[in-house]
Design a protein around this motif. Structure first.
Motif, PDB file in Angstrom:
ATOM      1  N   MET A   1       0.835  -1.195   0.000  1.00 26.76           N
ATOM      2  CA  MET A   1       0.000   0.000   0.000  1.00 26.76           C
ATOM      3  C   MET A   1       0.870   1.246   0.000  1.00 26.76           C
ATOM      4  N   GLN A   2       0.335   2.288  -0.576  1.00 24.09           N
ATOM      5  CA  GLN A   2       1.069   3.538  -0.664  1.00 24.09           C
ATOM      6  C   GLN A   2       0.796   4.405   0.562  1.00 24.09           C
ATOM      7  N   ASP A   3       1.698   5.340   0.843  1.00 26.86           N
ATOM      8  CA  ASP A   3       1.484   6.304   1.905  1.00 26.86           C
ATOM      9  C   ASP A   3       0.454   7.320   1.462  1.00 26.86           C
ATOM     10  N   ASP A   4      -0.166   8.007   2.454  1.00 23.41           N
ATOM     11  CA  ASP A   4      -1.182   9.005   2.141  1.00 23.41           C
ATOM     12  C   ASP A   4      -0.629  10.150   1.299  1.00 23.41           C
ATOM     13  N   GLY A   5       0.653  10.476   1.418  1.00 23.20           N
ATOM     14  CA  GLY A   5       1.227  11.597   0.700  1.00 23.20           C
ATOM     15  C   GLY A   5       1.522  11.303  -0.757  1.00 23.20           C
ATOM     16  N   GLU A   6       1.458  10.068  -1.159  1.00 20.55           N
ATOM     17  CA  GLU A   6       1.785   9.692  -2.530  1.00 20.55           C
ATOM     18  C   GLU A   6       0.550   9.766  -3.427  1.00 20.55           C
ATOM     19  N   ASP A   7       0.822   9.862  -4.716  1.00 15.28           N
ATOM     20  CA  ASP A   7      -0.271   9.849  -5.682  1.00 15.28           C
ATOM     21  C   ASP A   7      -0.694   8.417  -5.972  1.00 15.28           C
ATOM     22  N   ALA A   8      -1.945   8.272  -6.363  1.00 13.22           N
ATOM     23  CA  ALA A   8      -2.501   6.955  -6.656  1.00 13.22           C
ATOM     24  C   ALA A   8      -3.529   7.093  -7.769  1.00 13.22           C
ATOM     25  N   ARG A   9      -3.895   5.951  -8.307  1.00 22.74           N
ATOM     26  CA  ARG A   9      -4.966   5.878  -9.311  1.00 22.74           C
ATOM     27  C   ARG A   9      -6.012   4.918  -8.775  1.00 22.74           C
ATOM     28  N   LEU A  10      -7.228   5.400  -8.663  1.00 22.06           N
ATOM     29  CA  LEU A  10      -8.356   4.601  -8.206  1.00 22.06           C
ATOM     30  C   LEU A  10      -9.261   4.322  -9.393  1.00 22.06           C
ATOM     31  N   THR A  11      -9.590   3.059  -9.588  1.00 16.30           N
ATOM     32  CA  THR A  11     -10.633   2.686 -10.540  1.00 16.30           C
ATOM     33  C   THR A  11     -11.732   2.041  -9.718  1.00 16.30           C
ATOM     34  N   ALA A  12     -12.951   2.579  -9.852  1.00 17.10           N
ATOM     35  CA  ALA A  12     -14.083   2.065  -9.081  1.00 17.10           C
ATOM     36  C   ALA A  12     -15.235   1.783 -10.031  1.00 17.10           C
ATOM     37  N   TRP A  13     -15.876   0.644  -9.832  1.00 19.04           N
ATOM     38  CA  TRP A  13     -17.060   0.282 -10.597  1.00 19.04           C
ATOM     39  C   TRP A  13     -18.237   0.328  -9.636  1.00 19.04           C
ATOM     40  N   VAL A  14     -19.185   1.206  -9.939  1.00 21.82           N
ATOM     41  CA  VAL A  14     -20.317   1.462  -9.044  1.00 21.82           C
ATOM     42  C   VAL A  14     -21.560   0.840  -9.648  1.00 21.82           C
ATOM     43  N   ARG A  15     -22.230  -0.009  -8.865  1.00 18.53           N
ATOM     44  CA  ARG A  15     -23.454  -0.638  -9.369  1.00 18.53           C
ATOM     45  C   ARG A  15     -24.649  -0.189  -8.540  1.00 18.53           C
ATOM     46  N   GLY A  16     -25.801  -0.263  -9.153  1.00 16.71           N
ATOM     47  CA  GLY A  16     -27.049   0.183  -8.532  1.00 16.71           C
ATOM     48  C   GLY A  16     -27.834   0.990  -9.552  1.00 16.71           C
ATOM     49  N   ARG A  17     -28.654   1.904  -9.065  1.00 17.77           N
ATOM     50  CA  ARG A  17     -29.371   2.806  -9.983  1.00 17.77           C
ATOM     51  C   ARG A  17     -28.534   4.071 -10.086  1.00 17.77           C
ATOM     52  N   VAL A  18     -27.528   4.020 -10.967  1.00 15.78           N
ATOM     53  CA  VAL A  18     -26.538   5.093 -11.056  1.00 15.78           C
ATOM     54  C   VAL A  18     -26.442   5.706 -12.458  1.00 15.78           C
ATOM     55  N   GLN A  19     -27.311   5.299 -13.362  1.00 17.14           N
ATOM     56  CA  GLN A  19     -27.333   5.909 -14.694  1.00 17.14           C
ATOM     57  C   GLN A  19     -28.641   6.674 -14.858  1.00 17.14           C
ATOM     58  N   GLY A  20     -28.544   7.867 -15.454  1.00 18.16           N
ATOM     59  CA  GLY A  20     -29.734   8.676 -15.692  1.00 18.16           C
ATOM     60  C   GLY A  20     -30.234   9.419 -14.470  1.00 18.16           C
ATOM     61  N   VAL A  21     -29.385   9.539 -13.450  1.00 18.60           N
ATOM     62  CA  VAL A  21     -29.799  10.203 -12.204  1.00 18.60           C
ATOM     63  C   VAL A  21     -28.830  11.309 -11.790  1.00 18.60           C
ATOM     64  N   GLY A  22     -27.899  11.681 -12.668  1.00 19.61           N
ATOM     65  CA  GLY A  22     -26.923  12.725 -12.342  1.00 19.61           C
ATOM     66  C   GLY A  22     -25.710  12.228 -11.577  1.00 19.61           C
ATOM     67  N   PHE A  23     -25.505  10.917 -11.562  1.00 18.70           N
ATOM     68  CA  PHE A  23     -24.412  10.342 -10.779  1.00 18.70           C
ATOM     69  C   PHE A  23     -23.041  10.758 -11.312  1.00 18.70           C
TER      70      PHE A  23
END
Length: 95
Positions: A1-23
């Motif tokens: 794991m990286q330290d909090d001060g370092e840069d990182a790349r997050l990829t997240a896949w969000v499921r649910g009712r998340v399209q067409g609602v301004g998400f």
């Protein structure tokens, strides 16, 4: 794991009712507030993919917000993947 001060790349896949609602718009606003670059895009299977790059601390905060109760629509789950930052992303866009 990286330290909090370092840069990182997050990829997240969000499921649910998340399209067409301004998400995606909401995600973009939160990411910009946190100083992150990347994108949010609708996927064909109904999920939203979020890619955010910047300080690890800001990425963690965005992930917490994605899992929180104040999102538009309804989030049923978020799967995350962490990696090293790559490329030069400018701003945060809805795709």
């Amino acid at each position: 794991m990286q330290d909090d001060g370092e840069d990182a790349r997050l990829t997240a896949w969000v499921r649910g009712r998340v399209q067409g609602v301004g998400f995606r718009w909401w995600t973009r606003a939160r990411a910009l507030e946190l100083g992150l670059a990347g994108w949010a895009r609708n996927m064909e299977d109904g999920r939203v993919e979020v890619v955010a790059q910047g300080s690890r601390q800001s990425c963690v905060k965005l992930l917490e917000l994605l899992r929180g109760c104040d999102t538009p629509g309804r989030v049923d789950g978020v799967v995350e993947r962490w990696s090293e930052p790559r490329g030069s992303l400018g701003g945060f866009v809805e795709r």
